[in-house]
Write an enzyme that holds these catalytic residues in place. Structure first.
Site, PDB file in Angstrom:
ATOM      1  N   GLU A 118       4.451  -4.287  12.420  1.00 28.06           N
ATOM      2  CA  GLU A 118       3.400  -3.281  12.211  1.00 28.06           C
ATOM      3  C   GLU A 118       2.331  -3.968  11.386  1.00 28.06           C
ATOM      4  OE1 GLU A 118       1.203  -1.280  10.899  1.00 28.06           O
ATOM      5  OE2 GLU A 118       2.142   0.595  10.298  1.00 28.06           O
ATOM      6  N   GLY A 142      -2.155  -5.346  11.322  1.00 28.12           N
ATOM      7  CA  GLY A 142      -3.467  -4.857  10.941  1.00 28.12           C
ATOM      8  C   GLY A 142      -4.070  -3.881  11.935  1.00 28.12           C
ATOM      9  N   GLU A 163       8.194   2.230  15.012  1.00 28.55           N
ATOM     10  CA  GLU A 163       8.840   2.932  13.913  1.00 28.55           C
ATOM     11  C   GLU A 163       8.983   4.396  14.307  1.00 28.55           C
ATOM     12  OE1 GLU A 163       6.276   2.229  10.569  1.00 28.55           O
ATOM     13  OE2 GLU A 163       7.312   0.379  10.037  1.00 28.55           O
ATOM     14  N   ASN A 175       0.805  -1.223   0.000  1.00 23.87           N
ATOM     15  CA  ASN A 175       0.000   0.000   0.000  1.00 23.87           C
ATOM     16  C   ASN A 175       0.838   1.274   0.000  1.00 23.87           C
ATOM     17  OD1 ASN A 175       0.779  -0.730   2.609  1.00 23.87           O
ATOM     18  ND2 ASN A 175      -1.002   0.181   3.573  1.00 23.87           N
ATOM     19  N   GLU A 187       4.586  -8.983  -3.207  1.00 25.05           N
ATOM     20  CA  GLU A 187       4.523  -9.421  -4.601  1.00 25.05           C
ATOM     21  C   GLU A 187       3.520  -8.620  -5.414  1.00 25.05           C
ATOM     22  OE1 GLU A 187       2.649 -12.804  -2.104  1.00 25.05           O
ATOM     23  OE2 GLU A 187       4.074 -11.161  -1.843  1.00 25.05           O
ATOM     24  N   CYS A 244      -3.106   0.946   7.250  1.00 28.50           N
ATOM     25  CA  CYS A 244      -3.297   0.239   8.520  1.00 28.50           C
ATOM     26  C   CYS A 244      -4.033   1.094   9.533  1.00 28.50           C
ATOM     27  CB  CYS A 244      -1.952  -0.208   9.071  1.00 28.50           C
ATOM     28  SG  CYS A 244      -0.730   1.116   9.170  1.00 28.50           S
TER      29      CYS A 244
END
Length: 504
Positions: A257, A259, A470, A160, A186, A291
């Site tokens: 990190e 859902g 993060e 995303n 992918e 998310c």
């Protein structure tokens, strides 16, 4: 500079894997087809990397680690600032590439990408200021702490935000002196390959950034590799559990990190226009595929009808269309599978008795987008807390709205379910907003805003939304190990077995 981007925007090109400072042929003939979600047309292919390909990429990272980690942080920072400059120079082309692969509107992608270099610049800056501590302790000793790099690290990134989330991880990892092996999703593997090539153009040493494309087996091989010393994943909760299990077998540290089912609490004293505008952004930016997408609105009963009326009208006015068109406000979801999930959850919400107030009409699009994966911004009101749409992550532009009567009920509704990543609270009463924020189970809380991110703002969740952080000093230090050095300063020496009374 950066003709590689032009090569990749020519559909059908397979450049291979990227490690050791160059594109390499994969040790397998298997490929992954990459699709343009706006048209469902084939865009390009990338290798479906094997365990041998993973071994080669990790070997390149291991070879580069010694020299990179030995650089003074000031010198590493110079490399990273140049890398940030090269990214900034190529944002227009990178935005086009990401729009083709993800379907996100180009206008939105350009806005997001404008901030990406900040993460690299920030971590380059704070790494120069990382200092150990020292203490004089009893018995005639000085203790000192030192930070050391870990080694090659694995970065598993989602589709995303292919570059943004990669750079958030990579900036901290590289500034800390580690080398990276990236396994992108992918569904959107192209721009991470380009980013690695841009790093080489910027002068980063060969092997510092390496990319192996592939499916779940590629990621599993990378996580299980004995020369990987840290795993940083952004992905689904199911994937997170599998990666955490692999890491646990080797006792390798991880950041997860995962859902979310982000609640938005709208209080009776909220600025209604602001809450509606912010709610639209929260719910429908990136077609609801983040998310922390605002997925579950919890609205005070006094303003419930007014909020729904305003939100529904604004949602139905959002322009769907060609992601490359500057007038387009929302593109498709990433895949047919994602679209099917949205449609199934919409049907289930209706079956459960929720009332659809927006997104009733199919999108009207030019014929070349007939096969694209478009989903109208969709809103359901009167969604009960036991219904699927209230509890389960959609990862698409489908949201629920539920009324509440008092603060305690708002918190119960907001904290329902198993996730705990983000939340936003809309209120003009600072005391109320603070009270609610203290009761929220999650890692990120916005007050009168949503989805605002910055390299200095710590980011991460709890429970099924993952663990670790993060951004900020937390992220930098997570990519390092802290060593204690103890120096004896007292004269003479102890001899316990000769009668010394000192112990410990």
């Amino acid at each position: 500079m950066s003709d590689i981007i032009d090569v990749f925007t020519a559909a059908g090109t397979n450049k291979g894997l990227y490690y050791g400072g160059a594109f390499r042929a994969a040790q397998t003939d298997a490929v992954i087809n990459v699709t343009n979600p706006a048209t469902a047309a084939h865009f390009t292919t990338v290798p479906d990397g094997s365990s041998e390909d993973v071994d080669a990429a990790v070997a390149a990272a291991q070879s580069a680690f010694g020299d990179w980690s030995a650089l003074d942080p000031i010198d590493r920072a110079r490399h990273l600032r140049r890398f940030a400059d090269v990214i900034r120079e190529n944002i227009p082309k990178l935005a086009i590439l990401e729009t083709i692969v993800t379907g996100r509107a180009l206008k939105e992608m350009k806005a997001q990408m404008g901030r990406i270099p900040e993460w690299i610049e920030y971590f380059a800056g704070i790494a120069m200021g990382l200092e150990g501590e020292s203490n004089v302790v009893k018995g005639g000793y000085v203790t000192m702490t030192q930070y050391s790099s870990l080694g090659p690290v694995a970065l598993l990134t989602p589709w995303n935000h292919p570059i943004l989330i990669l750079v958030k991880k990579m900036g901290a990892a590289l500034a800390a002196g580690n080398t990276c092996v990236v396994k992108p999703s992918e569904l959107a593997p192209v721009s991470p390959l380009v980013l690695a090539a841009l790093a080489t153009e910027a002068g980063l040493p060969s092997g510092v950034i390496n990319v192996v494309t592939g499916g779940p087996h590629t990621g599993a091989a990378l996580c299980a590799h004995p020369d990987i010393h840290y795993i940083d994943l952004t992905g689904g909760t199911g994937t997170g559990r599998k990666v955490a299990a692999l890491a646990g077998e080797r006792l390798v540290r991880t950041t997860m990190e995962l859902g979310g089912k982000t609640p938005i609490i709208v209080c009776q004293d909220a600025n209604l226009d602001g809450a509606i505008a912010g709610g639209l952004f929260a719910a429908f930016v990136a077609s609801g595929q983040t998310c922390v997408s605002g997925a579950r609105f919890v609205v005070h009963r006094d303003i419930y009808d007014h909020f729904i009326t305003g939100m529904a009208a604004r949602a139905d006015a959002i322009t769907l269309g060609d992601p490359m068109d500057q007038s387009t406000q929302m593109g498709p979801v990433i895949s047919q599978k994602s679209k099917d999930k949205c449609m199934r959850m919409i049907a289930q919400a209706k079956k459960d008795g929720a009332v659809q107030v927006a997104g009733k009409k199919a999108a009207s699009l030019p014929s070349r987008f007939n096969e694209g994966y478009f989903v109208r911004p969709t809103i359901f009101k009167d969604v009960r807390p036991d219904q699927e749409l209230f509890l389960e992550e959609v990862f698409g532009p489908v949201i629920s709205v539920t009324p509440y009567d008092d603060e305690s009920e708002a918190l119960v509704l907001a904290n329902a379910g198993t996730f705990g990543l983000g939340c936003s609270i809309w209120s003009r009463d600072v005391s109320r907003a603070h009270r609610l924020s203290l009761g929220i189970r999650g890692g990120v809380v916005w007050i009168n805003d949503h989805h605002r991110n910055d390299p200095r703002s710590v980011w991460g969740g709890v429970r099924d939304s993952g663990f670790g952080k993060e951004n900020g000093w937390d992220a930098l230090k997570a990519y390092m190990t802290k060593k204690s050095v103890i120096v004896r300063t007292a004269e003479g020496h102890d001899d316990w077995f000769a009668g010394s009374n000192r112990y410990g």
